[in-house]
Design a protein around this motif. Structure first.
Motif, PDB file in Angstrom:
ATOM      1  N   SER A  99       0.827  -1.209   0.000  1.00 53.30           N
ATOM      2  CA  SER A  99       0.000   0.000   0.000  1.00 53.30           C
ATOM      3  C   SER A  99       0.861   1.258   0.000  1.00 53.30           C
ATOM      4  N   SER A 100       2.075   1.146   0.505  1.00 52.82           N
ATOM      5  CA  SER A 100       2.976   2.308   0.552  1.00 52.82           C
ATOM      6  C   SER A 100       3.797   2.458  -0.716  1.00 52.82           C
ATOM      7  N   GLY A 101       3.654   1.506  -1.643  1.00 50.32           N
ATOM      8  CA  GLY A 101       4.375   1.605  -2.904  1.00 50.32           C
ATOM      9  C   GLY A 101       5.703   0.883  -2.887  1.00 50.32           C
ATOM     10  N   CYS A 102       6.282   0.731  -4.067  1.00 52.48           N
ATOM     11  CA  CYS A 102       7.556   0.026  -4.207  1.00 52.48           C
ATOM     12  C   CYS A 102       8.685   0.852  -3.606  1.00 52.48           C
ATOM     13  N   PRO A 103       9.495   0.279  -2.706  1.00 55.56           N
ATOM     14  CA  PRO A 103      10.599   1.041  -2.112  1.00 55.56           C
ATOM     15  C   PRO A 103      11.672   1.441  -3.119  1.00 55.56           C
ATOM     16  N   LEU A 104      11.668   0.795  -4.282  1.00 57.81           N
ATOM     17  CA  LEU A 104      12.641   1.134  -5.318  1.00 57.81           C
ATOM     18  C   LEU A 104      12.061   2.077  -6.360  1.00 57.81           C
ATOM     19  N   GLY A 105      10.803   2.455  -6.156  1.00 62.57           N
ATOM     20  CA  GLY A 105      10.172   3.375  -7.089  1.00 62.57           C
ATOM     21  C   GLY A 105       9.824   2.764  -8.426  1.00 62.57           C
ATOM     22  N   LEU A 106       9.525   1.464  -8.453  1.00 65.03           N
ATOM     23  CA  LEU A 106       9.274   0.776  -9.719  1.00 65.03           C
ATOM     24  C   LEU A 106       7.803   0.483  -9.971  1.00 65.03           C
ATOM     25  N   ASP A 107       6.916   1.022  -9.143  1.00 63.52           N
ATOM     26  CA  ASP A 107       5.493   0.763  -9.349  1.00 63.52           C
ATOM     27  C   ASP A 107       5.014   1.240 -10.711  1.00 63.52           C
ATOM     28  N   GLY A 108       5.636   2.298 -11.218  1.00 58.32           N
ATOM     29  CA  GLY A 108       5.237   2.807 -12.526  1.00 58.32           C
ATOM     30  C   GLY A 108       5.444   1.791 -13.629  1.00 58.32           C
ATOM     31  N   HIS A 109       6.486   0.960 -13.501  1.00 59.45           N
ATOM     32  CA  HIS A 109       6.745  -0.077 -14.507  1.00 59.45           C
ATOM     33  C   HIS A 109       5.629  -1.122 -14.485  1.00 59.45           C
ATOM     34  N   SER A 110       5.130  -1.443 -13.293  1.00 61.12           N
ATOM     35  CA  SER A 110       4.037  -2.417 -13.188  1.00 61.12           C
ATOM     36  C   SER A 110       2.785  -1.880 -13.875  1.00 61.12           C
ATOM     37  N   ALA A 111       2.472  -0.619 -13.614  1.00 61.19           N
ATOM     38  CA  ALA A 111       1.284  -0.019 -14.227  1.00 61.19           C
ATOM     39  C   ALA A 111       1.419   0.023 -15.746  1.00 61.19           C
ATOM     40  N   THR A 112       2.621   0.318 -16.234  1.00 59.32           N
ATOM     41  CA  THR A 112       2.854   0.350 -17.676  1.00 59.32           C
ATOM     42  C   THR A 112       2.686  -1.030 -18.291  1.00 59.32           C
ATOM     43  N   ALA A 113       3.183  -2.058 -17.590  1.00 60.52           N
ATOM     44  CA  ALA A 113       3.071  -3.435 -18.096  1.00 60.52           C
ATOM     45  C   ALA A 113       1.611  -3.859 -18.199  1.00 60.52           C
ATOM     46  N   VAL A 114       0.832  -3.548 -17.185  1.00 58.59           N
ATOM     47  CA  VAL A 114      -0.595  -3.897 -17.216  1.00 58.59           C
ATOM     48  C   VAL A 114      -1.295  -3.160 -18.346  1.00 58.59           C
ATOM     49  N   ASP A 115      -0.983  -1.870 -18.504  1.00 63.56           N
ATOM     50  CA  ASP A 115      -1.635  -1.083 -19.547  1.00 63.56           C
ATOM     51  C   ASP A 115      -1.256  -1.597 -20.935  1.00 63.56           C
ATOM     52  N   PHE A 116      -0.003  -2.018 -21.097  1.00 64.24           N
ATOM     53  CA  PHE A 116       0.405  -2.594 -22.387  1.00 64.24           C
ATOM     54  C   PHE A 116      -0.396  -3.857 -22.685  1.00 64.24           C
ATOM     55  N   ALA A 117      -0.495  -4.741 -21.696  1.00 64.39           N
ATOM     56  CA  ALA A 117      -1.225  -5.994 -21.903  1.00 64.39           C
ATOM     57  C   ALA A 117      -2.680  -5.711 -22.258  1.00 64.39           C
ATOM     58  N   SER A 131      -3.881  -2.983 -23.621  1.00 62.68           N
ATOM     59  CA  SER A 131      -3.928  -2.364 -24.949  1.00 62.68           C
ATOM     60  C   SER A 131      -3.750  -3.405 -26.048  1.00 62.68           C
ATOM     61  N   ALA A 132      -2.823  -4.348 -25.832  1.00 65.84           N
ATOM     62  CA  ALA A 132      -2.593  -5.391 -26.830  1.00 65.84           C
ATOM     63  C   ALA A 132      -3.807  -6.299 -26.974  1.00 65.84           C
ATOM     64  N   LEU A 133      -4.431  -6.639 -25.854  1.00 71.45           N
ATOM     65  CA  LEU A 133      -5.629  -7.476 -25.906  1.00 71.45           C
ATOM     66  C   LEU A 133      -6.759  -6.755 -26.641  1.00 71.45           C
ATOM     67  N   THR A 134      -6.922  -5.474 -26.353  1.00 69.32           N
ATOM     68  CA  THR A 134      -7.961  -4.698 -27.021  1.00 69.32           C
ATOM     69  C   THR A 134      -7.708  -4.624 -28.520  1.00 69.32           C
ATOM     70  N   THR A 135      -6.452  -4.386 -28.891  1.00 71.35           N
ATOM     71  CA  THR A 135      -6.098  -4.316 -30.305  1.00 71.35           C
ATOM     72  C   THR A 135      -6.391  -5.633 -31.013  1.00 71.35           C
ATOM     73  N   ALA A 136      -6.220  -6.734 -30.286  1.00 68.62           N
ATOM     74  CA  ALA A 136      -6.479  -8.055 -30.867  1.00 68.62           C
ATOM     75  C   ALA A 136      -7.959  -8.439 -30.826  1.00 68.62           C
ATOM     76  N   GLY A 137      -8.785  -7.575 -30.249  1.00 65.00           N
ATOM     77  CA  GLY A 137     -10.211  -7.862 -30.175  1.00 65.00           C
ATOM     78  C   GLY A 137     -10.587  -8.786 -29.039  1.00 65.00           C
ATOM     79  N   LEU A 138      -9.769  -8.827 -27.983  1.00 70.34           N
ATOM     80  CA  LEU A 138     -10.011  -9.698 -26.834  1.00 70.34           C
ATOM     81  C   LEU A 138     -10.324  -8.863 -25.596  1.00 70.34           C
ATOM     82  N   GLU A 139     -10.759  -9.528 -24.525  1.00 72.08           N
ATOM     83  CA  GLU A 139     -11.186  -8.813 -23.319  1.00 72.08           C
ATOM     84  C   GLU A 139      -9.991  -8.231 -22.569  1.00 72.08           C
ATOM     85  N   ALA A 140      -9.940  -6.896 -22.491  1.00 77.93           N
ATOM     86  CA  ALA A 140      -8.841  -6.240 -21.786  1.00 77.93           C
ATOM     87  C   ALA A 140      -8.898  -6.503 -20.289  1.00 77.93           C
ATOM     88  N   ASP A 141     -10.094  -6.779 -19.743  1.00 77.68           N
ATOM     89  CA  ASP A 141     -10.250  -6.980 -18.307  1.00 77.68           C
ATOM     90  C   ASP A 141      -9.567  -8.246 -17.803  1.00 77.68           C
TER      91      ASP A 141
END
Length: 474
Positions: free
Chosen positions: A262-280, A282-292
């Motif tokens: 809840s306090s976030g990544c001590p190394l400041g890498l939470d942004g990379h996790s959010a980017t990875a999820v958003d990429f996945a 986006s790719a699913l949506t582009t392929a016509g699959l369920e982004a959820d």
């Protein structure tokens, strides 16, 4: 590999056939010596917050078991009867795939908190798995510094064509492992083989939809809906979005990449996790699959049927990333084409009006995605999207970077991934009038003349008609 499953027999107890139960194992892990283990790998089931990890690791070493490959399952406190058979099946498979470690992998870390009993004795360190660099595979000699660029602790340093690693500074988080273009960096506790084995075991042995949640090794256990199973990584910041799609194509009904705490990544890498999820997503949506199917927190049960159940080539590797995106393209109604900052592939483009064909990009490219081909008085720079890992080392090396001679877009293009190598730029090479050997690409010498300016006509005439070897004789 022979894997033993040992469980603490204190309450709450598990209902798992074949597990060796030991009373008081959490508080007295030295009892492992009395079990008579005939195994070189182990899964240990303990009660959360009741055991000392340093003491558990010491007991494992006394039995000849490498603690860096041991899989520890924390049982929650509030439960009367626990059925962890599927979870343990995944951990057994992961332990079996553990390839072992070397002394340089062991990173001792002293505990931050000491109990009153612990004040009476010297503190025992907990051993984490640190990364190692395979210098024979590393491309630092050609100028690659990808690990230096991504490390949040400055544990890597580039010096005279070699990467120097400071284990004391290492977290370890694994960002370098997933960022290294040549896969020269590895962590023995989280390997592609271990991830594949664990996820495959979960999917094969479950009769209901499975959610795969990649979790940080330092994160505290959190509540989640039924059907979700943890796959531990050194840090969620090391997980590219392609891995989430890989797990889905293997048969997972949903995937998650929660933050460390809840306090976030001590190394400041939470942004990379959010980017990875958003990429996945986006790719699913582009392929016509369920982004959820791709989420941050595993809040809802993964009740959907899988979108696929494929046997992918080398999943969770650089080559596997390409195979994953091509497999996703096979499921898509139209050609998969996506530009996103979280892409594991890239597309290089060269401005022929600016590029001097000096080939520094090709020399520095760690994977050979960009190559220079000399054929008599002609030179061609070419590109193969299948080999590009979006590391951006080519743009850093380009002498004309200020004029955008070469750019790399974070783009996945299934058409280019299938088409193979194609030319980026081509031109002529000046030939020595004395010996007939090549001097340099014509655009490169034109650029030198432009930088020298007026008044150097004689110098340029000499440079463009004699190779370096012939110049040294005159």
């Amino acid at each position: 590999m022979n894997v033993a499953v040992v469980a603490c027999a204190d309450e709450p107890r598990i209902g798992l056939a074949g597990a060796i139960e030991v009373e008081g194992l959490c508080t007295s892990p030295a009892q492992l010596a009395s079990v008579g283990l005939e195994a070189d790998r182990i899964v240990v089931i303990l009660h959360e917050k009741r055991y000392d990890l340093a003491a558990v690791q010491k007991a494992m070493r006394s039995q000849g078991i490498d603690p860096l490959g041991a899989q520890i399952l924390d049982l929650p406190a509030a439960s009367d009867t626990l059925d962890v058979s599927l979870t343990v099946a995944g951990l057994r498979a992961r332990a079996s795939a553990y390839a072992g470690s070397e002394p340089e992998n062991a990173k001792p870390v002293l505990p931050r908190e000491v109990t009153r009993r612990g004040l009476l004795r010297l503190p025992q360190p907990v051993y984490l798995a640190a990364t190692v660099v395979e210098h024979d595979v590393c491309a630092a000699a050609d100028g690659c510094r990808a690990c230096v660029d991504v490390c949040p602790r400055e544990a890597y340093r580039w010096h005279q064509g070699r990467i120097h690693f400071n284990k004391d500074a290492c977290a370890p988080c694994g960002r370098c492992v997933s960022a290294c273009p040549t896969e020269a960096i590895s962590n023995p506790s989280v390997t592609p083989g271990m991830l594949e084995a664990q996820i495959d075991a979960l999917l094969v042995q479950s009769d209901t939809p499975v959610g795969v949640s990649f979790v940080c090794s330092r994160a505290e256990r959190s509540e989640r809906a039924d059907g979700w199973h943890d796959v531990t990584v050194t840090c969620t910041g090391m997980v590219p979005g392609t891995w989430l799609i890989t797990a889905l194509l293997m048969g997972a009904a949903a995937v998650a990449l929660p933050g460390c705490s809840s306090s976030g990544c001590p190394l400041g890498l939470d942004g990379h996790s959010a980017t990875a999820v958003d990429f996945a997503r986006s790719a699913l949506t582009t392929a016509g699959l369920e982004a959820d199917r791709a989420v941050g927190q595993p809040a809802d049960e993964p009740g959907m049927p899988p979108i696929a159940q494929l046997r992918l080539d080398s999943p969770f590797t650089k080559a596997g990333d390409v195979a994953t995106m091509l497999s996703l393209d096979d499921l898509a109604e139209e050609r998969l084409q996506l530009t996103h900052e979280g892409a594991s592939q890239g597309i290089a483009a060269i401005d022929p009006q600016v590029c001097t064909l000096c080939a520094q990009c090709a020399q520095t490219c760690p994977t050979g995605a960009i190559a220079a081909d000399y054929n008599g008085s002609a030179v061609t720079l070419s590109f193969d999207a299948r080999s590009c890992t979006n590391c951006d080392q080519c743009t850093i090396a380009c002498p004309e970077i200020a004029r955008d001679a070469i750019t790399v877009s974070s783009t996945v293009d299934a058409g280019l991934l299938r088409s193979g190598r194609f030319p980026l730029n081509e031109g002529t090479v000046l030939i020595c009038e004395s010996c007939g050997k090549p001097i340099a690409p014509s655009p490169m010498m034109d650029r030198i003349g432009e930088l020298l300016g007026d008044g150097f006509d004689d110098t340029m005439s000499y440079l463009t008609t004699r190779c370096l070897e012939c110049r040294s004789r005159t």
